[in-house]
Design an enzyme around this catalytic site. Structure first.
Site, PDB file in Angstrom:
ATOM      1  N   CYS A  37       0.836  -1.206   0.000  1.00  0.00           N
ATOM      2  CA  CYS A  37       0.000   0.000   0.000  1.00  0.00           C
ATOM      3  C   CYS A  37       0.869   1.253   0.000  1.00  0.00           C
ATOM      4  O   CYS A  37       1.350   1.694   1.053  1.00  0.00           O
ATOM      5  CB  CYS A  37      -0.930  -0.004   1.209  1.00  0.00           C
ATOM      6  SG  CYS A  37      -1.983   1.454   1.297  1.00  0.00           S
ATOM      7  N   CYS A  87      -0.462   4.118   2.082  1.00  0.00           N
ATOM      8  CA  CYS A  87      -0.247   3.997   3.538  1.00  0.00           C
ATOM      9  C   CYS A  87       1.214   4.245   3.906  1.00  0.00           C
ATOM     10  O   CYS A  87       1.503   4.890   4.909  1.00  0.00           O
ATOM     11  CB  CYS A  87      -0.586   2.587   4.032  1.00  0.00           C
ATOM     12  SG  CYS A  87      -2.008   1.823   3.291  1.00  0.00           S
ATOM     13  N   ASP A  88       2.119   3.693   3.135  1.00  0.00           N
ATOM     14  CA  ASP A  88       3.498   3.590   3.601  1.00  0.00           C
ATOM     15  C   ASP A  88       4.519   4.416   2.814  1.00  0.00           C
ATOM     16  O   ASP A  88       5.685   4.492   3.209  1.00  0.00           O
ATOM     17  CB  ASP A  88       3.943   2.109   3.568  1.00  0.00           C
ATOM     18  CG  ASP A  88       3.093   1.263   4.505  1.00  0.00           C
ATOM     19  OD1 ASP A  88       2.670   1.795   5.547  1.00  0.00           O
ATOM     20  OD2 ASP A  88       2.846   0.082   4.201  1.00  0.00           O
TER      21      ASP A  88
END
Ligand code: NDP
Length: 321
Positions: A143, A146-147
């Site tokens: 992701c 997200c990261d």
């Protein structure tokens, strides 16, 4: 449906929620506050995909960010505080032919439900390499949204040739100094416009006809091993992060014979609602959304599902006992 499971005299619930990510817990919170005493079956991965993430910095309200598993504990505690009951166990069979719906837990226990909220989520596909699993959350991610921000000014590799891989590679250019996009063929599957953006971006370089055979690193990712599928030659590429973008699989197999799904298995809901084609069955979160796939959007549709279920129950369908 296993014939030995009995529904005679078994518990009969108003709302059963399957799945315990942001969608499931938010549905539970709203259903609990509507006095519907929802039951949440948490499934094999309580907390869902967010429990495989470290810091979450894009969920509104957490000013300083929060760890994914801690955030899911907060979601759960808030739902429980208002009367939701969370249970270990996976739903292994459903019979949605009539209400109350028949639900089997762990192949053994039968539960009846007036309404069912499906929040089973989706699972990112991985290559299936041992070290990919070991280094998940320590440089391996599925992701970028997200990261990605954790990888500033370093080189990254991403695998995949579809729209997700293009989108994630482009997103990662905001942080990384260089992105190697590894694709197994000599042609991308992604839409032409996304391909063009990737090809024209100065920070992205495509490595064609190549597969990733290993992820390297003791504690954190230090590189990936690549194999050219034509020459079979192997080489190591030094990178600090490895993003897997080879698609997601919605966890909807249980419902294949009951609900309408798109070609990829995402449950189809009526536009602007979480209603499915079966009255009393609602779907929320990533199980029905392949576009946004964010915790906050999943929570939003979880809220919608609980409101839809509450209104359905309040409307008093004749055959609800
Ligand atoms: P896709 O199935 O479209 O693409 C998956 C990619 O991963 C393919 O290039 C495939 O290679 C590759 N792949 C699959 N398995 C492996 C493996 N084991 N090893 C190496 N490579 C592998 O998935 P996406 O998630 O990209 O997209 C899903 C859907 O969502 C699509 O319809 C897409 O258009 C849509 N989408 C739309 C977006 C948008 O419009 N903004 C954004 C994101 C997704 P190969 O090509 O060789 O099969």
């Amino acid at each position: 449906m296993p014939s030995e499971v009995s529904f005679e005299g078994t518990e009969h619930q108003r709302v059963v929620i399957i799945g315990s990510g942001p969608a499931g817990y938010t549905a539970a919170l709203y259903a609990a506050r509507a006095n519907l005493a929802p039951i949440v079956y948490e499934g094999l991965e309580p907390g869902g995909q967010l429990t495989t993430t470290t810091d979450v910095e894009n969920y509104p309200g957490y000013v300083d960010g929060v760890l994914g598993p801690a955030m899911m504990e907060d979601f759960k505690a808030q739902a429980v505080r208002f009367g939701a009951e969370t249970r270990y166990g996976s739903v292994t069979h459903v019979n949605l032919s009539e209400r109350p719906f028949r639900i089997v837990i762990d192949e053994a226990k039968g539960v009846l439900a007036d309404t069912l909220i499906i929040a089973t989520g989706a699972s990112a596909r991985y290559l299936g390499l041992e070290n990919e699993k070991r280094l998940l959350g320590r440089g391996v991610s599925a992701c970028a949204t997200c990261d990605g921000a954790f990888f500033r000014d370093v080189e990254l590799a991403i695998v995949g040739g579809g729209d997700t891989a293009m989108e994630e590679a482009l997103f990662l250019t905001r942080f990384a100094s260089k992105i190697w996009l590894v694709h197994r063929r000599d042609e991308l599957r992604a839409s032409k416009i996304m391909q063009q953006r990737v090809k024209e971006h100065g920070k992205i370089e495509i490595i064609w006809n190549t597969i990733v055979t290993d992820v390297l690193g003791a504690e954190e990712v230090t590189g990936v091993r690549l194999r050219d599928v034509k020459s079979q030659a192997e080489r190591d590429l030094s990178v600090r992060g490895f993003f897997v973008a080879i698609g997601h699989t919605p966890n909807t197999d249980l419902f294949t014979s009951w609900l309408d799904m798109d070609s990829q298995g995402y449950i189809q809901t009526l536009p602007g609602s979480t209603r499915t084609k079966i009255q009393g069955v609602f779907a929320c979160g990533d199980a029905q959304d392949h576009v946004y796939r964010q915790a906050v959007t999943a929570a939003g549709t979880g809220c919608m599902a609980a409101i839809d279920a509450e209104r359905f129950l309040a409307s008093g369908p004749e055959d609800i006992s």
